[in-house]
Design a protein around this motif. Structure first.
Motif, PDB file in Angstrom:
ATOM      1  N   ARG A 126      -0.652   2.642  -5.491  1.00  0.00           N
ATOM      2  CA  ARG A 126      -0.692   4.024  -6.023  1.00  0.00           C
ATOM      3  C   ARG A 126      -2.011   4.351  -6.729  1.00  0.00           C
ATOM      4  N   ALA A 127      -2.701   3.315  -7.206  1.00  0.00           N
ATOM      5  CA  ALA A 127      -3.956   3.558  -7.935  1.00  0.00           C
ATOM      6  C   ALA A 127      -5.126   2.994  -7.144  1.00  0.00           C
ATOM      7  N   ASN A 128      -6.319   3.472  -7.450  1.00  0.00           N
ATOM      8  CA  ASN A 128      -7.531   2.879  -6.880  1.00  0.00           C
ATOM      9  C   ASN A 128      -8.024   1.720  -7.728  1.00  0.00           C
ATOM     10  N   GLY A 129      -7.676   1.752  -9.013  1.00  0.00           N
ATOM     11  CA  GLY A 129      -8.118   0.674  -9.885  1.00  0.00           C
ATOM     12  C   GLY A 129      -7.353   0.707 -11.198  1.00  0.00           C
ATOM     13  N   VAL A 130      -7.223  -0.476 -11.809  1.00  0.00           N
ATOM     14  CA  VAL A 130      -6.510  -0.573 -13.077  1.00  0.00           C
ATOM     15  C   VAL A 130      -7.383  -1.349 -14.064  1.00  0.00           C
ATOM     16  N   ILE A 131      -7.687  -0.730 -15.188  1.00  0.00           N
ATOM     17  CA  ILE A 131      -8.380  -1.439 -16.272  1.00  0.00           C
ATOM     18  C   ILE A 131      -7.297  -1.981 -17.182  1.00  0.00           C
ATOM     19  N   SER A 176     -12.203  -1.017  -7.475  1.00  0.00           N
ATOM     20  CA  SER A 176     -11.195  -0.943  -6.412  1.00  0.00           C
ATOM     21  C   SER A 176     -11.577  -1.702  -5.157  1.00  0.00           C
ATOM     22  N   PHE A 177     -10.551  -2.066  -4.397  1.00  0.00           N
ATOM     23  CA  PHE A 177     -10.741  -2.730  -3.114  1.00  0.00           C
ATOM     24  C   PHE A 177     -10.328  -1.779  -2.000  1.00  0.00           C
ATOM     25  N   GLU A 178     -10.704  -2.122  -0.770  1.00  0.00           N
ATOM     26  CA  GLU A 178     -10.283  -1.346   0.392  1.00  0.00           C
ATOM     27  C   GLU A 178      -8.758  -1.256   0.392  1.00  0.00           C
ATOM     28  N   GLY A 179      -8.238  -0.071   0.247  1.00  0.00           N
ATOM     29  CA  GLY A 179      -6.787   0.104   0.411  1.00  0.00           C
ATOM     30  C   GLY A 179      -5.905  -0.433  -0.705  1.00  0.00           C
ATOM     31  N   GLU A 180      -6.455  -1.091  -1.684  1.00  0.00           N
ATOM     32  CA  GLU A 180      -5.608  -1.450  -2.835  1.00  0.00           C
ATOM     33  C   GLU A 180      -6.393  -1.526  -4.140  1.00  0.00           C
ATOM     34  N   ALA A 181      -5.644  -1.381  -5.228  1.00  0.00           N
ATOM     35  CA  ALA A 181      -6.277  -1.352  -6.548  1.00  0.00           C
ATOM     36  C   ALA A 181      -6.840  -2.708  -6.926  1.00  0.00           C
TER      37      ALA A 181
END
Ligand SMILES: Nc1nc2c(ncn2[C@@H]2O[C@H](COP(=O)(O)OP(=O)(O)OP(=O)(O)O)[C@@H](O)[C@H]2O)c(=O)[nH]1
Ligand SMILES: [Mg+2]
Length: 299
Positions: A126-131, A176-181
């Motif tokens: 659901r996210a592009n990235g999580v800090i 972010s990674f290709e297709g997942e956070a």
């Protein structure tokens, strides 16, 4: 385009402060860095309800590109509403970044920890990235809740550096990674480039900038783990007084970052303040993050 009373510029970032912890982190950002209001709109979400979702959707308008969700993922609100809002923003085509506080395992009930890890797992798509902001870092302190304000202030200064980066797009890509956070640990250190006397007598030269030591100091203050070994992606964001920008050895920074991360983005921004700062980001896949967290960062 937003037509407020004194501003009619579109702000590219929207921040939602979700639940108690998310709202407090948002407050800290505005309190310590009010200038950020020029580049980010915000909304506070304190309930799980259809009205809250409608309010959030109202803020998702033209001009917004990146959506930031701040939340304590171990909370009833933070751990659930964050997922709902991330889905709404994803379906509407926005980039989504979560600043997720996770509870200290030693000091919290299992339900809250499970909720936080379920949310982190769900955010993978659901996210592009999580800090990640791990309260474990405070858990050795007596009455550690008393330190939330200070911790929020520290995280706010890191977020400010990200928002103000020379290229926010490149910095966000490092999350972010290709297709997942990706899941990121972050840290910051800063130093005055002039002592007090240097302010009073302007001809006194600036201190030497020792970026190697500053990076080492930052690494002691990571929001997760004690050691950033083996991260796949990373970034170093440096703020430096404009007249000192030539003294920053970018190759050295790249070299130092390579000890911890495979690929890193270096973002150098000139400022008018007599402060030099470095913010670092180390990004892992969810599986690596979990493995790393279990062994406490010691390989
Ligand atoms: N770092 C930090 N952590 C906080 C802060 N406030 C609360 N927390 C932690 O965040 C987690 C979630 O708590 P809340 O934010 O109160 O949860 P919520 O989303 O409001 O939902 P409720 O469970 O209904 O209160 C808990 O583990 C708290 O210990 C804060 O200001 N800073
Ligand atoms: Mg609450």
């Amino acid at each position: 385009m937003e037509y407020g009373k004194e501003i009619c510029v579109a702000r590219p970032n929207l921040i939602a402060g979700i639940g108690t912890a998310g709202g407090r982190l948002l407050d800290a950002l505005w309190r310590y860095h009010p200038g950020m209001k020029k580049i980010a709109d915000s909304v506070t979400i304190s309930h799980k309800s259809p009205e809250s979702e409608e309010l959030f959707k109202k803020h998702l308008k033209n001009g917004v590109k990146n959506v930031f969700l701040f939340a304590g993922l171990g909370g009833e609100i933070g751990g659930t509403v964050t997922l709902d809002l991330a889905k709404i923003a994803k379906d509407a085509g926005f980039h989504r970044y979560v600043v997720g506080i996770i509870p200290a395992t030693r000091r919290t009930d299992r339900d809250s920890i499970n909720l936080a890890f379920k949310a982190l797992n769900e955010l993978k798509t659901r996210a592009n990235g999580v800090i990640i902001v791990d309260n474990e870092k405070l858990s050795h302190l007596p009455y550690f809740e008393n330190y939330y304000d200070q911790y929020n202030e520290y995280v706010a200064s890191i977020l400010k550096d990200i928002f103000e980066a020379q290229s926010i797009d490149d910095v966000l890509k490092s999350l972010s990674f290709e297709g997942e956070a990706g899941y990121a640990a972050v840290a910051r250190s800063s130093e005055l480039t002039k002592g007090l006397l240097g302010y009073i007598i302007p001809i006194i030269p600036h201190h030497e900038i020792d970026i190697r030591t500053m990076l080492r100091v930052a690494l002691e203050k990571l929001t997760v783990f004690d050691d950033p070994i083996g991260s796949v992606k990373g970034a170093a964001l440096i703020n430096v007084p404009e007249e000192r920008v030539d003294t920053i050895d970018q190759a050295l920074v790249e070299d130092l970052m390579q000890r911890y991360t495979t690929r890193s983005t270096i973002d150098i921004r000139k400022t008018r303040r007599n402060i030099v700062s470095i913010t670092v980001i180390f990004t892992y896949s969810f599986e690596e993050f979990k493995a790393h967290k279990q062994i406490g960062g010691r390989v």
